[in-house]
Design an enzyme around this catalytic site. Structure first.
Site, mmCIF file in Angstrom:
data_model
loop_
_atom_site.group_PDB
_atom_site.id
_atom_site.type_symbol
_atom_site.label_atom_id
_atom_site.label_comp_id
_atom_site.label_asym_id
_atom_site.label_seq_id
_atom_site.Cartn_x
_atom_site.Cartn_y
_atom_site.Cartn_z
ATOM 1 N N SER A 242 0.695 -1.311 0.067
ATOM 2 C CA SER A 242 -0.062 -0.007 -0.180
ATOM 3 C C SER A 242 0.823 1.327 0.016
ATOM 4 O O SER A 242 2.198 1.139 0.391
ATOM 5 C CB SER A 242 -0.874 0.149 1.307
ATOM 6 O OG SER A 242 0.036 0.207 2.467
ATOM 7 N N ASP A 243 0.400 2.333 -0.262
ATOM 8 C CA ASP A 243 0.956 3.745 -0.324
ATOM 9 C C ASP A 243 0.707 4.037 1.138
ATOM 10 O O ASP A 243 -0.133 3.053 2.048
ATOM 11 C CB ASP A 243 0.442 4.784 -1.010
ATOM 12 C CG ASP A 243 1.295 5.845 -1.057
ATOM 13 O OD1 ASP A 243 2.195 5.995 -0.254
ATOM 14 O OD2 ASP A 243 1.309 6.861 -2.061
ATOM 15 N N TRP A 244 1.580 4.967 1.769
ATOM 16 C CA TRP A 244 1.300 5.086 3.138
ATOM 17 C C TRP A 244 0.062 5.767 3.906
ATOM 18 O O TRP A 244 0.111 7.048 3.645
ATOM 19 C CB TRP A 244 2.724 6.035 3.686
ATOM 20 C CG TRP A 244 4.164 5.321 3.579
ATOM 21 C CD1 TRP A 244 5.011 5.480 4.805
ATOM 22 C CD2 TRP A 244 4.550 4.298 2.813
ATOM 23 N NE1 TRP A 244 6.095 4.779 4.555
ATOM 24 C CE2 TRP A 244 5.894 3.972 3.331
ATOM 25 C CE3 TRP A 244 4.369 3.503 1.936
ATOM 26 C CZ2 TRP A 244 6.782 2.853 3.007
ATOM 27 C CZ3 TRP A 244 4.843 2.551 1.342
ATOM 28 C CH2 TRP A 244 6.319 1.987 1.811
ATOM 29 N N GLY A 245 -0.499 5.174 4.507
ATOM 30 C CA GLY A 245 -1.860 5.514 4.778
ATOM 31 C C GLY A 245 -3.094 5.217 3.691
ATOM 32 O O GLY A 245 -3.932 6.167 3.840
#
Ligand code: BGC
Length: 750
Positions: free
Chosen positions: A288-291
């Site tokens: 995932s991207d961060w958040g």
């Protein structure tokens, strides 16, 4: 403003949550004993077999360990990095020492080894020019070499996962992250970013192509819903990913923040399961991207394999407790958990990092400086050069250099990809001090580099703050270079207008002396209200660690000006599919739609061609200091593949680099736009030399998406092949008859 606030997330409830949330999953049950043999560590076995064997040997908590990542930097009092992570790094995933599975040390990103903002100890490393600049070289060999260089710095800095390979198309010229990406065309972006990823991975580390997909503006990136049809997506943004993935086999893919047709990218079954894993047969893992994680079962079942920096950025640590619950309730199957783990391990085995563990080692910055300089100088685009103002020759006795901090350094782009410069920051006190800042100038001075190359000239510098003084200096000079900059960065979009009165400065200087050349450092396109008043314009993008040297080499003609635009420069906002940017930065949590059905697959020059708009500067445009002639254009077909051949001659008196471009169009129409880029070649030609070029056209660039057949379909008929010096500068045309053809959906072998 800090990074978390910008990301629009309430900081992890988990920080105040149960004590167990911070404990490593593997501690929750007694450690399993070391196996007698570890056949998965045998490098003679293929990555799939090794991953299968390792998964079989893992206990459940070990499986849950490798699917969960930690942020690698402190965030004030709110989050303390896990001690095992490298300070100021993007992320960290625990290894399984019992089984010889290494820890994953993750670093950003596309221009070099970055340091997360807010860290007191900066990692000073070599920075390539921006992704846009590298793409402007139209030279995949340079992209590969640059990737290999930054990948080696990642390895020698102790990182084995580089979050690099940004290939989001420029649908939105105001997008604050365009500088990180590969321009507006799927073929060019796919091949250039693919080459960079191949280079990075040549160091036996993982590279992560991103942000999958349709993350084409920063404004509202956490909430926006990109609306687009399947055929349009597959013919544009997804095609760029497809080309890059088949060129480079990245060991990881990062899903984006935004929603696409209703579902978040990291829980989007269509994007992750259907397109990436089923249609393209992608075997490695999705992080995932961060958040960017919003659920457990939904995300996992849609194809997300690893949660990144979960404690720091997601609302819950979805791939820990909540995932265990989902497994217990049967909402997620054990087989799917095993598949997630298998994919992650497969990526690690395939990368070679298991056999070749990363360790901190010395870096040859002098050698790397030459690599970034070569990249920067081929990416600099000479947009306008009236009256032969360039190249500067030493007989130009009085030269004024004005503005843009050209006396001390060159600009770089902000956000997570920020590389901190060797030698420290050339300018301080400008731009935001914290995320997405700081605004960083690399200490490579164009002024010094020009002085060194023009010993006979009288070169004076003015900072441009005083318009009257700048105009006075200009009037007293033979030629004037005005440096104008626009800082772009992650988390915000930018108007296409230069800030801080720079348009007025250029106006004033050009009014005093028409022999004015504007040197731009921008992330992407800008508007140029002063264009008719100046003699020359040079787009230097963010030119990296050796940018001052590269600019001086191009301005003085030590090397040819050989960059070409990977993006259309519009003449006005009214020409864009969305003249007004969607979303309101003041209400970052309010959901909104971005309607990409307006242009569909007609991104960039395709939109301009379709609408008949005259751009300020066309895709593919860029002048040289020499002249080229083109001849013998031929287009033939054999076995369904179109081959194009032609000759290019350097007709000028000096060496130079040409970028012949091949565009294709169906005579019957029926595409998203009149023409598509189908091939290109960067050529280095001595004066008087001629080279013959042969290119084959990827059949998908002649095709349309056929939903019923679930594949590509080429319509039989006559096609025009146009050889051009840009998308708007045709130099020869040929016709070719093409037979009907059906092409599979999967990745092509290269
Ligand atoms: C960015 C990613 C980056 C990650 C880790 C995110 O904000 O969108 O591109 O890799 O942070 O720093």
């Amino acid at each position: 403003m800090n990074r978390q606030t910008w990301r629009g997330l309430t900081l992890a409830l988990m920080l105040g949550g149960s004590a167990g949330a911070l404990a490593p999953a593997a501690c929750a049950q007694p450690a399993a004993t070391a196996p007698a043999a570890k056949p998965w560590l045998d490098p003679k076995l293929d990555a799939d077999t090794r991953a299968d064997l390792a998964v079989k040997a893992m206990i459940q908590d070990e499986k849950l360990t490798v699917i969960f990542g930690y942020f690698g930097a402190d965030m004030g009092d709110k989050y303390k990095r896990i001690p095992e992570a490298l300070p100021g790094s993007a992320g960290y995933v625990k290894g399984i020492p019992r089984l010889g599975i290494p820890e994953q040390f993750q670093t950003d990103a596309g221009v070099g080894v970055a340091t997360q903002g807010g860290e007191p100890n900066k990692r000073e490393r070599t920075a390539l020019p921006s992704g846009m600049a590298t793409t402007a070289t139209w030279n995949p060999d340079l992209a590969f070499t640059g990737g290999a260089m930054i990948g080696s710095e990642a390895r020698d800095s102790g990182f084995n996962v580089m979050l690099a390979g940004g290939v989001n198309l420029v649908r939105e010229p105001r997008n604050g992250r365009n500088f990180e990406y590969g321009g507006e065309d799927p073929l060019l972006a796919g091949l250039m970013v693919g080459a960079q990823i191949r280079g990075i991975q040549s160091n036996a580390i993982v590279s992560t192509i991103k942000h999958y997909a349709l993350n084409n503006q920063e404004n509202g990136r956490f909430v926006l819903n990109a609306r687009i049809g399947e055929a349009e997506a597959r013919t544009s943004d997804l095609l760029a990913f497809q080309f890059a993935i088949e060129d480079s086999d990245p060991h990881s893919v990062m899903c984006a923040y935004n929603r696409i047709n209703g579902d978040y990218a990291c829980e989007n079954d269509f994007l992750l399961n259907k397109v990436l894993k089923q249609d393209w047969g992608y075997k490695n893992y999705v992080m995932s991207d961060w958040g960017a994680v919003h659920s457990s079962a939904k995300a996992v079942n849609a194809g997300l394999d690893q949660e990144s920096a979960g404690q720091a950025f997601d609302k819950q640590t979805f791939f820990r407790g909540p995932l265990k619950d989902a497994l217990a309730k049967g909402e997620v199957s054990q087989a799917r958990l095993d598949d997630m783990v298998r994919r992650i391990l497969r990526g690690l085995f395939a990368s070679g990092v298991v056999e070749k563990p990363v360790k901190i080692a010395a870096i040859d910055y002098a050698a790397h400086g030459k690599i970034t300089r070569a990249d920067a100088e081929e990416g600099i685009v000479l947009l306008k050069n009236d009256k032969g103002l360039l190249p500067l020759v030493s007989k130009a006795r009085k030269i004024a250099i004005i503005g843009g901090h050209a006396d001390v350094g060159v600009l770089s782009g902000g956000g997570s990809s920020q590389v901190y410069p060797i030698g420290g920051r050339a300018v301080t006190g400008e731009g935001p001090a914290a995320w997405p800042g700081p605004m960083i100038y690399f200490p490579s001075s164009p002024l010094k580099a020009l002085k060194a190359r023009l010993p006979g000239a009288d070169i004076q510098y003015a900072d441009g703050k005083d318009l009257a003084a700048a105009a006075k200096l200009a009037a007293a000079s033979d030629v004037v270079l005005v440096f104008a900059n626009q800082w772009n960065g992650e988390s915000f979009d930018s108007p296409l207008t230069l800030e801080h009165d720079q348009d007025a400065l250029i106006d004033a200087v050009a009014g005093a002396n028409a022999r004015t050349v504007v040197v731009l450092q921008t992330g992407g396109p800008i508007l140029m209200p002063w264009l008719s008043k100046v003699g020359g314009v040079v787009e230097a993008w963010y030119p990296g660690s050796e940018g001052g040297e590269a600019i001086a080499r191009v301005l003085t003609g030590e090397v040819d000006a050989s960059g070409r635009l990977p993006v259309t420069f519009p003449a006005s906002l009214a020409q864009l599919p969305r003249p007004v940017l969607d979303g309101d930065p003041k209400t970052p949590d309010a959901l909104f739609e971005v309607d990409y059905t307006i242009e569909g697959a007609a991104v960039g020059y395709k939109w301009f061609d379709k609408k008949g708009h005259q751009p300020l500067f066309a895709f593919g445009h860029g002048l040289s200091y020499t002249t080229f002639a083109y001849g013998n254009l031929k287009a033939t077909t054999a076995n369904g593949v179109v081959t194009v051949s032609f000759d290019v001659k350097n007709t000028g008196a000096r060496a130079g680099k040409a970028v012949p471009q091949v565009y294709v169009s169906p005579k019957a129409g029926g595409w998203e736009a009149p023409q598509r880029l189908a091939g290109f070649k960067k050529l280095d030609l001595a004066p008087g030399a001629t080279t013959s070029v042969r290119l084959t056209v990827d059949p998908r660039l002649l095709a349309v998406w056929d939903a019923q057949a679930h594949g590509w379909s080429v319509a039989a008929g006559d096609y025009t092949v146009t050889l051009g010096a840009s998308s708007r500068d045709p130099v020869a045309k040929a016709d070719v008859a093409v037979a009907a053809q059906a092409l599979p959906v999967g990745l092509a072998k290269r």
